[in-house]
Write an enzyme that holds these catalytic residues in place. Sequence first.
Site, PDB file in Angstrom:
ATOM      1  N   THR A   1     -26.206  -9.009  10.545  1.00 27.81           N
ATOM      2  CA  THR A   1     -27.081  -8.581   9.446  1.00 27.81           C
ATOM      3  C   THR A   1     -26.254  -7.903   8.364  1.00 27.81           C
ATOM      4  OG1 THR A   1     -28.882  -8.282  11.001  1.00 27.81           O
ATOM      5  CG2 THR A   1     -29.066  -7.106   8.903  1.00 27.81           C
TER       6      THR A   1
ATOM      7  N   ASN B   1       0.796  -1.225   0.000  1.00 25.77           N
ATOM      8  CA  ASN B   1       0.000   0.000   0.000  1.00 25.77           C
ATOM      9  C   ASN B   1       0.826   1.271   0.000  1.00 25.77           C
ATOM     10  OD1 ASN B   1       0.316  -1.389   2.645  1.00 25.77           O
ATOM     11  ND2 ASN B   1      -0.277   0.604   3.434  1.00 25.77           N
TER      12      ASN B   1
ATOM     13  N   CYS C   1       1.628   9.039  11.299  1.00 27.21           N
ATOM     14  CA  CYS C   1       1.250   9.777  12.502  1.00 27.21           C
ATOM     15  C   CYS C   1       0.831   8.790  13.572  1.00 27.21           C
ATOM     16  CB  CYS C   1       0.083  10.706  12.221  1.00 27.21           C
ATOM     17  SG  CYS C   1       0.448  11.918  10.983  1.00 27.21           S
TER      18      CYS C   1
ATOM     19  N   SER D   1     -11.326  -4.808  -0.463  1.00 25.99           N
ATOM     20  CA  SER D   1     -12.131  -3.791   0.197  1.00 25.99           C
ATOM     21  C   SER D   1     -12.796  -2.867  -0.809  1.00 25.99           C
ATOM     22  CB  SER D   1     -11.207  -2.989   1.120  1.00 25.99           C
ATOM     23  OG  SER D   1     -11.938  -2.121   1.912  1.00 25.99           O
TER      24      SER D   1
ATOM     25  N   GLN E   1      -4.976  -3.465  -2.252  1.00 26.91           N
ATOM     26  CA  GLN E   1      -4.523  -2.464  -3.231  1.00 26.91           C
ATOM     27  C   GLN E   1      -4.510  -3.026  -4.648  1.00 26.91           C
ATOM     28  OE1 GLN E   1      -3.996   0.679  -2.577  1.00 26.91           O
ATOM     29  NE2 GLN E   1      -3.984   0.635  -0.340  1.00 26.91           N
TER      30      GLN E   1
END
Length: 412
Positions: free
Chosen positions: A250, A161, A336, A209, A189
Amino acid sequence: MSIDRPIYMDNASTTRTDPRVVEAMLPYFTEIYGNSASRNHSFGWDAEEAVTIARGQAAALIGAGPKEIIWTSGATESNNLAIKGAARMHAKAPAGSTGRGHIITATHEHKAVLDPCKRLEREGFDVTYLEPPSDGIITRKMVEGAMREDTILVTVMWANNEIGTINEVPEIGALCHERGALMHTDATQWVGKMPTNVESDNIDLMSFSSHKLYGPNGVGALYVRRRRPRVRIEAMLDGGGHERGMRSGTLNVSGIVGFGKACELCSEEMAEDAERLFKLRTRMENELSAALDVVAVNGHPDRRLPHLTNISFGFVEGESLMMGIGNIACSSGSACTSASLEPSYVLKALGVGDELAHSSLRLSLGRWTTEEEVDTATRGIIKAVKHLRSMSPLYDLHNEGIDISTINWQSH
Ligand code: PMP
């Protein structure tokens, strides 16, 4: 021509949802809002039909069967389910000192792979973390060297990534099948950008994803092979037994409809997108290296995703560079964490020094990136780097031919 508005070059982080995807999703909020598990009325049947269509669209994108798709909330969940689920299901009895089984991964994987591996270590599994060479590529040979009798699972991402480098996943999958281990790949990716066929690519478990391929956030999938071999994993969530007992809860019907539509669009358009973005990325890299010295593209020069580049700029300070490029939205080589700016562990794993890692940019292009945006961004980066270097005494020394790594900085 220049552009004043912010330019989005952070598509590896997340993508804009394709308006065609949004359109496909809308009826599933207010018109077809049944629970796809409700078996006794048409609201449920209609929702279930939509989920079935989406399953087919996601499966078609990766060469799988529809029943091999397990819906999740994203790649983080898919990775956790695949890695912990496979390890726990196939754990060996802790006989003697051999532990519960062995897993192979690499140090520059995403945290959503590394952290589940660390948890498994605490549960008594052994994990080998392969260290990538400076080009970032994990090869079959490297995995072969780490294989053991008790290796249960190999988890190696398809494309990284941060740097976009492409590991030898089909080759590693073939090795796993020869040795009776399972092959999982975090293909977050990769899928939707590059052709994928779980059959010929020898994959047993694969995470991907929606929000990385122009679908909505909060939806993901795990491919789980059903034949040759039939892969079994332990569930993480217990509940209503949805998704063949592997992931209770669900279903997010509207999200799944959007993910399915996004997969269908990728099947149709990814080859064209990849070719166009490769040209734009090449143009950007060429312009940057023609205008600036001491720039380096991180990772293998060719074996990487066509729409992503990660570039280090020597003699500039990372935070100042991010400020200097102003309206270009991209990622830096600084991760970060809560209180401090850590240099990227991926770049460090490749041997990039802390300073250079901080002054690196990951620029990732996407379906809506235009030539004009690329040119404006390129000019902006060149301007910022030149400006920062004009104030850098170190860059002056470098230009005078002094190798600053040889300077003894201590005062006398
Ligand atoms: N793996 C990789 C390689 C990724 O790039 C990401 C997203 N940054 C993830 C896993 C996590 O994906 P998600 O946001 O869908 O949980």
